[in-house]
Write a protein that holds these residues in place. Structure first.
Motif, PDB file in Angstrom:
ATOM      1  N   MET A   1       0.847  -1.178   0.000  1.00 17.06           N
ATOM      2  CA  MET A   1       0.000   0.000   0.000  1.00 17.06           C
ATOM      3  C   MET A   1       0.889   1.237   0.000  1.00 17.06           C
ATOM      4  O   MET A   1       1.908   1.265   0.676  1.00 17.06           O
ATOM      5  CB  MET A   1      -0.905  -0.025   1.228  1.00 17.06           C
ATOM      6  CG  MET A   1      -1.897   1.097   1.286  1.00 17.06           C
ATOM      7  SD  MET A   1      -3.033   0.875   2.660  1.00 17.06           S
ATOM      8  CE  MET A   1      -4.546   1.291   1.870  1.00 17.06           C
ATOM      9  N   TYR A   2       0.483   2.238  -0.749  1.00 17.21           N
ATOM     10  CA  TYR A   2       1.243   3.479  -0.808  1.00 17.21           C
ATOM     11  C   TYR A   2       0.304   4.672  -0.679  1.00 17.21           C
ATOM     12  O   TYR A   2      -0.917   4.536  -0.799  1.00 17.21           O
ATOM     13  CB  TYR A   2       2.040   3.569  -2.111  1.00 17.21           C
ATOM     14  CG  TYR A   2       1.213   3.767  -3.345  1.00 17.21           C
ATOM     15  CD1 TYR A   2       0.925   5.048  -3.814  1.00 17.21           C
ATOM     16  CD2 TYR A   2       0.706   2.682  -4.047  1.00 17.21           C
ATOM     17  CE1 TYR A   2       0.154   5.230  -4.940  1.00 17.21           C
ATOM     18  CE2 TYR A   2      -0.060   2.852  -5.166  1.00 17.21           C
ATOM     19  CZ  TYR A   2      -0.343   4.138  -5.624  1.00 17.21           C
ATOM     20  OH  TYR A   2      -1.104   4.315  -6.737  1.00 17.21           O
ATOM     21  N   GLU A  15       5.520   4.580   1.424  1.00 11.76           N
ATOM     22  CA  GLU A  15       5.026   3.252   1.760  1.00 11.76           C
ATOM     23  C   GLU A  15       5.428   2.967   3.202  1.00 11.76           C
ATOM     24  O   GLU A  15       6.280   3.658   3.759  1.00 11.76           O
ATOM     25  CB  GLU A  15       5.633   2.201   0.834  1.00 11.76           C
ATOM     26  CG  GLU A  15       5.227   2.350  -0.609  1.00 11.76           C
ATOM     27  CD  GLU A  15       5.825   1.275  -1.506  1.00 11.76           C
ATOM     28  OE1 GLU A  15       6.255   0.233  -0.965  1.00 11.76           O
ATOM     29  OE2 GLU A  15       5.859   1.490  -2.719  1.00 11.76           O
ATOM     30  N   GLY A  42      -3.320   4.071  -2.482  1.00  8.01           N
ATOM     31  CA  GLY A  42      -3.472   3.008  -3.462  1.00  8.01           C
ATOM     32  C   GLY A  42      -2.800   1.724  -3.069  1.00  8.01           C
ATOM     33  O   GLY A  42      -1.882   1.698  -2.265  1.00  8.01           O
ATOM     34  N   GLU A  43      -3.306   0.648  -3.655  1.00 11.15           N
ATOM     35  CA  GLU A  43      -2.674  -0.652  -3.601  1.00 11.15           C
ATOM     36  C   GLU A  43      -2.955  -1.301  -4.944  1.00 11.15           C
ATOM     37  O   GLU A  43      -3.560  -0.671  -5.810  1.00 11.15           O
ATOM     38  CB  GLU A  43      -3.189  -1.474  -2.423  1.00 11.15           C
ATOM     39  CG  GLU A  43      -4.684  -1.566  -2.309  1.00 11.15           C
ATOM     40  CD  GLU A  43      -5.115  -2.130  -0.972  1.00 11.15           C
ATOM     41  OE1 GLU A  43      -4.337  -2.876  -0.365  1.00 11.15           O
ATOM     42  OE2 GLU A  43      -6.223  -1.835  -0.548  1.00 11.15           O
ATOM     43  N   GLU A  44      -2.518  -2.505  -5.144  1.00  6.44           N
ATOM     44  CA  GLU A  44      -2.646  -3.127  -6.466  1.00  6.44           C
ATOM     45  C   GLU A  44      -4.103  -3.164  -6.932  1.00  6.44           C
ATOM     46  O   GLU A  44      -4.952  -3.769  -6.290  1.00  6.44           O
ATOM     47  CB  GLU A  44      -2.067  -4.531  -6.440  1.00  6.44           C
ATOM     48  CG  GLU A  44      -0.573  -4.530  -6.365  1.00  6.44           C
ATOM     49  CD  GLU A  44       0.013  -5.840  -6.828  1.00  6.44           C
ATOM     50  OE1 GLU A  44      -0.647  -6.538  -7.616  1.00  6.44           O
ATOM     51  OE2 GLU A  44       1.118  -6.153  -6.386  1.00  6.44           O
ATOM     52  N   GLY A  45      -4.373  -2.488  -8.053  1.00  7.82           N
ATOM     53  CA  GLY A  45      -5.698  -2.512  -8.651  1.00  7.82           C
ATOM     54  C   GLY A  45      -6.733  -1.628  -7.985  1.00  7.82           C
ATOM     55  O   GLY A  45      -7.860  -1.545  -8.444  1.00  7.82           O
ATOM     56  N   ASN A  46      -6.413  -0.966  -6.888  1.00  4.21           N
ATOM     57  CA  ASN A  46      -7.383  -0.136  -6.172  1.00  4.21           C
ATOM     58  C   ASN A  46      -6.720   1.172  -5.777  1.00  4.21           C
ATOM     59  O   ASN A  46      -5.873   1.187  -4.887  1.00  4.21           O
ATOM     60  CB  ASN A  46      -7.894  -0.881  -4.939  1.00  4.21           C
ATOM     61  CG  ASN A  46      -8.977  -0.108  -4.219  1.00  4.21           C
ATOM     62  OD1 ASN A  46      -9.554   0.815  -4.767  1.00  4.21           O
ATOM     63  ND2 ASN A  46      -9.234  -0.500  -2.988  1.00  4.21           N
ATOM     64  N   VAL A  47      -7.106   2.261  -6.411  1.00  5.13           N
ATOM     65  CA  VAL A  47      -6.511   3.571  -6.135  1.00  5.13           C
ATOM     66  C   VAL A  47      -7.612   4.558  -5.808  1.00  5.13           C
ATOM     67  O   VAL A  47      -8.594   4.668  -6.542  1.00  5.13           O
ATOM     68  CB  VAL A  47      -5.692   4.072  -7.350  1.00  5.13           C
ATOM     69  CG1 VAL A  47      -5.133   5.448  -7.070  1.00  5.13           C
ATOM     70  CG2 VAL A  47      -4.584   3.111  -7.685  1.00  5.13           C
TER      71      VAL A  47
END
Length: 103
Positions: A1-2, A15, A42-47
């Motif tokens: 997650m960033y 991060e 954001g994280e992979e596929g979800n921002v």
């Protein structure tokens, strides 16, 4: 997650576990600070992108140390006058470690 946070007029992509130098904060060493102005989470596929900030998002960080940066030498010169002035500047900073991203 960033997350992308704003502090000291600058934006940082962070991060969990990142260590970064930010403009001086009013906090003691080993204190916990919260950055509430989060632009993106954001994280992979979800921002989640805020307009201008993400509602309810925050980033927790631990202050590692306060200090000053390297010295910059500034020379002010007046042409045709034979006059110059030397000055120095050390920018204060706060070193923080990102501990948690909420949002």
């Amino acid at each position: 997650m960033y997350a992308v946070i704003v502090t000291g007029g600058k934006q940082y992509r962070v991060e969990k576990g990142d260590v970064l130098f930010v403009e001086k904060l009013n906090a003691e060493q080993d204190a916990t600070v919260t950055f509430d102005s989060v632009l993106v989470v954001g994280e992979e596929g979800n921002v989640k992108v805020g307009a201008p900030t993400v509602e309810g998002a925050s980033v927790q960080a631990k202050v590692l140390k306060n200090g000053k940066g390297k010295k910059l030498n500034i020379i002010t010169y007046r042409p045709k006058k034979g006059s110059a002035r030397r000055m120095g500047h050390r920018q204060p900073y706060t070193k923080v470690e990102i501990t948690e991203i909420n949002g």
